[in-house]
Design a protein around this motif. Structure first.
Motif, PDB file in Angstrom:
ATOM      1  N   VAL A 137       0.607  10.661  -1.613  1.00  0.00           N
ATOM      2  CA  VAL A 137       1.415   9.544  -2.128  1.00  0.00           C
ATOM      3  C   VAL A 137       0.878   8.215  -1.582  1.00  0.00           C
ATOM      4  N   ASP A 138       0.588   8.189  -0.273  1.00  0.00           N
ATOM      5  CA  ASP A 138       0.109   6.951   0.370  1.00  0.00           C
ATOM      6  C   ASP A 138      -1.226   6.477  -0.183  1.00  0.00           C
ATOM      7  N   THR A 139      -2.113   7.415  -0.522  1.00  0.00           N
ATOM      8  CA  THR A 139      -3.465   7.022  -0.932  1.00  0.00           C
ATOM      9  C   THR A 139      -3.609   6.857  -2.450  1.00  0.00           C
ATOM     10  N   TYR A 140      -2.545   7.156  -3.214  1.00  0.00           N
ATOM     11  CA  TYR A 140      -2.589   6.942  -4.663  1.00  0.00           C
ATOM     12  C   TYR A 140      -3.013   5.495  -4.938  1.00  0.00           C
ATOM     13  N   PRO A 141      -3.908   5.196  -5.844  1.00  0.00           N
ATOM     14  CA  PRO A 141      -4.446   6.039  -6.923  1.00  0.00           C
ATOM     15  C   PRO A 141      -5.756   6.783  -6.589  1.00  0.00           C
ATOM     16  N   ILE A 142      -6.178   6.811  -5.322  1.00  0.00           N
ATOM     17  CA  ILE A 142      -7.421   7.552  -5.017  1.00  0.00           C
ATOM     18  C   ILE A 142      -7.190   9.033  -5.364  1.00  0.00           C
ATOM     19  N   PRO A 143      -8.114   9.656  -6.104  1.00  0.00           N
ATOM     20  CA  PRO A 143      -7.934  11.071  -6.417  1.00  0.00           C
ATOM     21  C   PRO A 143      -8.086  11.943  -5.162  1.00  0.00           C
ATOM     22  N   VAL A 144      -7.088  12.757  -4.910  1.00  0.00           N
ATOM     23  CA  VAL A 144      -7.098  13.640  -3.737  1.00  0.00           C
ATOM     24  C   VAL A 144      -6.897  15.078  -4.198  1.00  0.00           C
TER      25      VAL A 144
END
Ligand code: SF4
Length: 181
Positions: A137-144
């Motif tokens: 959630v915190d790193t969105y929009p980076i694809p994880v």
């Protein structure tokens, strides 16, 4: 990035996740299941998306390091002596094989700091349900792509992970890179 995937991931992570966490506050026995569900749903959407990551980060939890190991890895995972008493050795080898960045985070704050410094285009993250879902959630929009750790000795100590799952996730992102070339 496909706009409808971007929208759906945003909905899952920014709307569905907080709603499920609210429900989980009352149904405590279900909270980890809800978090695992968010991780699975996110993985599914990421793997339907089209993007071409240049920089991939493998982000690991501190608890995967052998609890008796005295090497401090938080700022430099390559200080590992590769004795093989925990999976850090194998995970470093995976990072070297695929020429990707690797880091260990002792918690959400350090994980955010690492992401800010490395600036990855895609992340393969290993953690427990709680840290993985909140990290995604915190790193969105980076694809994880999130991979749940295994906890044979209980939470937060001497945890481990399926190396094949980690390698498959790395290969999936690498494959995206190659499609761009
Ligand atoms: S593999 Fe590395 S991190 Fe794991 S116990 Fe050995 S030296 Fe420590």
């Amino acid at each position: 990035m496909k706009p409808w995937i971007h929208f759906l991931r945003g909905f899952v992570l920014k709307v569905l996740y907080p709603v499920l966490m609210l429900v989980g506050a009352f149904l405590k026995s279900k909270k980890a299941d809800f978090q695992a569900y968010i991780v699975r749903l996110n993985n599914l959407l990421v793997m339907r998306d089209s993007f071409y990551p240049k920089k991939i980060l493998l982000l690991l939890p501190h608890c995967i390091q052998n609890s008796k190991c005295d090497v401090r890895l938080t700022f430099d995972v390559y200080k590992c002596r590769r004795c093989g008493k925990c999976k850090i050795k194998d995970l470093i080898e995976l990072a070297e094989t695929y020429h990707i960045s690797i880091a260990i985070a002792t918690g959400g704050t350090i994980a955010r700091k690492v992401v800010k410094e490395v600036k990855p285009d895609a992340i393969v993250a290993v953690a427990c349900e709680r840290d993985l879902s909140s990290g995604i959630v915190d790193t969105y929009p980076i694809p994880v792509i999130g991979i749940l750790n295994e906890r044979p000795f209980g939470p937060c100590i001497d945890t481990t992970v399926c190396l094949k799952s980690v390698e498959d996730a790395i290969k999936w992102f690498i494959n995206r890179q190659e499609k761009q070339q």
